[in-house]
Scaffold this motif. Structure first.
Motif, mmCIF file in Angstrom:
data_model
loop_
_atom_site.group_PDB
_atom_site.id
_atom_site.type_symbol
_atom_site.label_atom_id
_atom_site.label_comp_id
_atom_site.label_asym_id
_atom_site.label_seq_id
_atom_site.Cartn_x
_atom_site.Cartn_y
_atom_site.Cartn_z
ATOM 1 N N ILE A 50 17.859 30.540 45.492
ATOM 2 C CA ILE A 50 19.000 29.871 44.865
ATOM 3 C C ILE A 50 19.941 30.888 44.239
ATOM 4 C CG2 ILE A 50 19.693 28.226 43.065
ATOM 5 C CD1 ILE A 50 16.885 26.925 43.454
ATOM 6 N N GLU A 51 19.372 31.883 43.600
ATOM 7 C CA GLU A 51 20.190 32.925 42.977
ATOM 8 C C GLU A 51 21.131 33.578 43.989
ATOM 9 O OE1 GLU A 51 16.944 34.410 39.602
ATOM 10 O OE2 GLU A 51 17.232 35.538 41.456
ATOM 11 N N MET A 52 20.669 33.714 45.207
ATOM 12 C CA MET A 52 21.450 34.350 46.266
ATOM 13 C C MET A 52 22.214 33.328 47.102
ATOM 14 S SD MET A 52 20.555 37.353 45.431
ATOM 15 C CE MET A 52 21.274 38.364 46.713
ATOM 16 N N ILE B 97 13.608 19.833 53.097
ATOM 17 C CA ILE B 97 12.655 20.814 52.582
ATOM 18 C C ILE B 97 13.272 22.207 52.575
ATOM 19 C CG2 ILE B 97 10.430 21.935 53.029
ATOM 20 C CD1 ILE B 97 9.574 19.205 54.324
ATOM 21 N N ILE B 98 13.224 22.856 51.417
ATOM 22 C CA ILE B 98 13.711 24.232 51.274
ATOM 23 C C ILE B 98 12.634 25.215 51.704
ATOM 24 C CG2 ILE B 98 14.548 25.983 49.653
ATOM 25 C CD1 ILE B 98 15.541 23.626 47.898
ATOM 26 N N HIS C 219 19.387 29.001 49.565
ATOM 27 C CA HIS C 219 18.368 27.943 49.603
ATOM 28 C C HIS C 219 18.677 26.832 50.598
ATOM 29 C CE1 HIS C 219 21.434 26.695 46.761
ATOM 30 N NE2 HIS C 219 20.999 25.454 46.820
ATOM 31 N N ARG C 220 19.895 26.791 51.127
ATOM 32 C CA ARG C 220 20.233 25.764 52.115
ATOM 33 C C ARG C 220 20.351 26.335 53.537
ATOM 34 N NH1 ARG C 220 22.346 20.868 49.955
ATOM 35 N NH2 ARG C 220 22.524 20.915 47.680
ATOM 36 N N GLU C 221 19.997 27.592 53.696
ATOM 37 C CA GLU C 221 20.210 28.235 54.996
ATOM 38 C C GLU C 221 19.202 27.819 56.057
ATOM 39 O OE1 GLU C 221 20.508 32.444 54.587
ATOM 40 O OE2 GLU C 221 22.388 32.363 53.449
#
Length: 272
Positions: free
Chosen positions: A191-193, A154-155, A196-198
């Protein structure tokens, strides 16, 4: 932390006019949507508000069928889009399971926007189950896709309050879609930065339920042993015209149920 905004090449899969709004947001943010898969306009219940395919066509975006899209990914040399340049596949209310190679080919993977909180409600019927269960809170989820259904990490999960005594499937869907478009915008910005996986949350499927088509249909059925409260809740949980709602079997035939509150609401619409 990467603070440089990425410009993305995206494949968008979706349905309903909400996915068209998602497409417009991506374009407004300066991203390139290289292909869109959606239902034909006449197959969309809410097409009068705009449809994904119609919007994509107006923007000059390719609109293959899902079969054509898979063939493009399988045979990248003959694809009209540069498969090796695709950054992301997004599923927004898409009605089919997304499979390989769409899952792993994109540089950033594939992301699904699920109109229910995960892992609580997987598969179909999140709105319905939440009302049946008397929930006072609901949610919408952005998650990475894998080969399972609603099973990737989950993001982001956004929760909001709902009225356990008044909510119908129709009203809860509307509230959820408003919140999910907000979630979509927030997730795209992550996602742009490349953030999103942090803070991924493990999606533990055993902590929820998976509702398939057979279970979904069985949830609609009421019988003589149900209390009036249970019947009323079931009516609200499946009130979503023109689809079959809560039902009772008489002889060999099923009949959809309603109640006075819903009839009163319909009367206001019809006679206004």
């Amino acid at each position: 932390m990467n603070n440089t905004k990425q410009s993305l090449k995206i494949v968008l899969l979706g349905r309903k006019h909400w996915s068209a709004k998602a497409l417009e947001y991506l374009i407004d943010r300066g991203h390139e949507v290289v292909a869109v898969v959606g239902r034909q306009v006449n197959d969309e219940l809410d097409s009068s508000k705009g449809s994904l395919v119609e919007t994509a066509t107006q923007l000059g975006i390719l609109t293959p069928t899902s079969e054509e899209l898979y063939s493009w990914f399988d045979d990248s040399m003959n694809s009209p889009i540069a498969i090796d340049e695709v950054d992301l596949v997004i599923s927004y209310l898409f009605w089919q399971k997304v499979k390989e190679p769409l899952l792993s080919a994109p540089r950033l993977g594939a992301i699904n926007f699920h109109p229910a909180p995960l892992p609580e409600y997987q598969g179909l019927g999140g709105y319905n189950a939440a009302i049946l269960n008397g929930c006072t809170e609901y949610g919408v989820t952005a998650h990475l896709m894998d080969e399972g259904i609603d099973s990737g990490d989950i993001i982001k999960l956004n929760r909001f309050n709902i009225d356990e005594d008044l909510e119908t499937a129709l009203s809860l869907e509307l509230k959820s879609q408003i919140h999910m478009l907000d979630l979509f915008k927030e997730t795209v910005e992550l996602i742009e930065m490349n953030q999103h996986r942090e803070n991924l949350i493990k999606n533990i499927k055993s902590n929820g339920i998976y509702i398939d088509r057979e279970m979904f249909e069985s949830m609609k059925i009421t019988d003589e042993n149900d209390s009036s409260e249970e019947i009323s809740r079931r009516i609200r949980a499946f009130w979503y015209p023109p689809y079959e709602g809560a039902k009772v079997k008489v002889g060999e035939q099923y009949y959809t149920l309603t109640d006075q509150k819903i009839l009163s609401d319909l009367s206001k619409l019809i006679h206004s």
